[in-house]
Enzyme design. Structure first.
Site, PDB file in Angstrom:
ATOM      1  CG  HIS A   1     -32.845  -5.559  13.212  1.00 34.57           C
ATOM      2  ND1 HIS A   1     -33.804  -6.348  13.813  1.00 34.57           N
ATOM      3  CD2 HIS A   1     -32.996  -4.318  13.754  1.00 34.57           C
ATOM      4  CE1 HIS A   1     -34.483  -5.637  14.680  1.00 34.57           C
ATOM      5  NE2 HIS A   1     -34.015  -4.401  14.664  1.00 34.57           N
TER       6      HIS A   1
ATOM      7  CB  CYS B   1     -36.906  -7.966  13.173  1.00 31.04           C
ATOM      8  SG  CYS B   1     -35.947  -8.948  12.000  1.00 31.04           S
TER       9      CYS B   1
END
Length: 362
Positions: free
Chosen positions: A204, A105
């Protein structure tokens, strides 16, 4: 998300790491800088970092947050972030890729900004680049590796773009080069990889970018498509208006967390500070300003500080790459062999007990 993967390692959210990462792809004229506040003055420092510069390029924002289960696409609209755009609803020219491999990510968020940077110079296979084409460093140079990848995936749907990122040896190797060496030393290849549970902190990365249509988009690889978070006036899109729109979207995300939660990080992909510092030096020299003039000295001092920052980044990255565990193991083995280990452990236990007692009294 950043939990575990056999192919992609977790990397530290750090401007030195990310700047070195994108430079390893061949990207030029950009760097990452951290934002410690979301107030207007802090945002203004991105586009007007020094006197005489009020239009420095800001290509996008990278936001790190603790992932919550309610962050899934099914509840995106409930958080006030809009509905992910799919199919023909996605604006022309907006690059979006779904995340199909774990731990990618960070790099995927960075690529989302780079591939959506306006006026970026895309390298042509076999063509020679000219220094004057980058407008004295004001334009982002994408480099051959990413230019080839962008051209190759330009007509792919988001899921295949994600697969292409995950299977790219060049991108994965560059990403993994910034992982901790001791992670591989401690892992047992005979045992299955541990999967993160609900009790683990899983983080994230997502990106925020402006688009030529005057809208600002959140690019989250865990969603089905880009999410429009607001609009800005087209004549102000190249300045700081879009950043304020993205700021409001980030603050809306932050409102879903406890006021005591502090595990966030926000960085901007901006124009390399050295480009406009050198430009200012050249401009002052062109009008006859002497080198010992206070204005020249100030800029030279800032330029020197930038070079020292880069040198410090290089040193820190070298330390990240180095595996200290063999040294630590050998040190412990030597202490045990010399009979000093038990004494040192007893002293450490005593200090820890005394510290606990002091904390209980206070």
């Amino acid at each position: 998300m950043a939990d575990s993967s056999g192919d992609w390692c977790t990397i530290e959210s750090d401007p030195g790491v990310f700047t070195s990462l994108i430079e390893s792809f061949g990207v030029k004229n950009v760097e990452l800088t951290e934002l410690w506040s979301l107030d207007d003055d802090s945002l203004m420092t991105l586009t007007a970092p020094i006197d005489g510069v009020d239009n420095a390029a800001v290509h996008g924002l990278i936001f790190l947050f603790k992932w919550q289960r309610q962050s899934s696409s099914a509840t995106a609209s409930l958080e006030g972030r809009g509905t992910p755009l799919t199919g023909d609803a996605v604006p022309d020219g907006l690059f979006f890729a779904q995340q199909t491999v774990q731990n990618a990510c960070a790099t995927q968020a960075i690529l989302s900004v780079l591939f959506n940077a306006r006026d970026a110079i895309v390298a042509q296979e076999g063509a020679e680049s000219k220094d004057q084409e980058d407008d004295n460093g004001r334009r982002l140079v994408l480099g051959q590796t990413l230019s080839n990848f962008k051209e190759f995936t330009c007509h792919f749907p988001p899921d295949l773009r994600g697969e292409a990122i995950g299977s790219s040896d060049e991108i994965r190797t560059a990403h993994n080069s910034f992982g901790r060496s001791e992670d591989a030393f401690l892992s047992d290849p005979t045992k299955p990889k541990r999967i993160a549970t609900d009790d683990d902190d899983v983080f994230h990365f997502i990106a925020y970018v402006p688009h030529e249509n005057g809208c600002v988009y959140e690019l989250d690889g865990l969603q089905q498509g880009p999410i429009q978070v607001g609009e800005c006036k087209k004549d102000e899109a190249d300045k700081d208006q879009w950043i304020k729109v993205a700021r409001d979207a980030i603050q809306a995300r932050l409102s879903n967390y406890s006021p005591t939660e502090i595990k966030f990080n926000l960085m901007a992909i901006v124009q390399d500070r050295r480009t406009y510092l050198n430009e200012r030096l050249d401009a002052l020299a062109a009008i006859g300003v002497e080198e010992n003039d206070p204005a020249m000295v100030q800029i030279q001092s800032e330029l020197h500080a930038e070079e020292e920052k880069r040198a410090q980044w290089a040193l820190e990255n070298a330390r990240r790459h180095h595996n200290y565990l063999p040294f630590c193991v050998e040190l412990l083995r030597s202490l045990a062999g010399s009979g000093k280990m038990d004494g040192l452990m007893n002293k450490a236990k005593t200090r820890a007990a005394e510290k606990r007692q002091r904390q209980q009294k206070s």
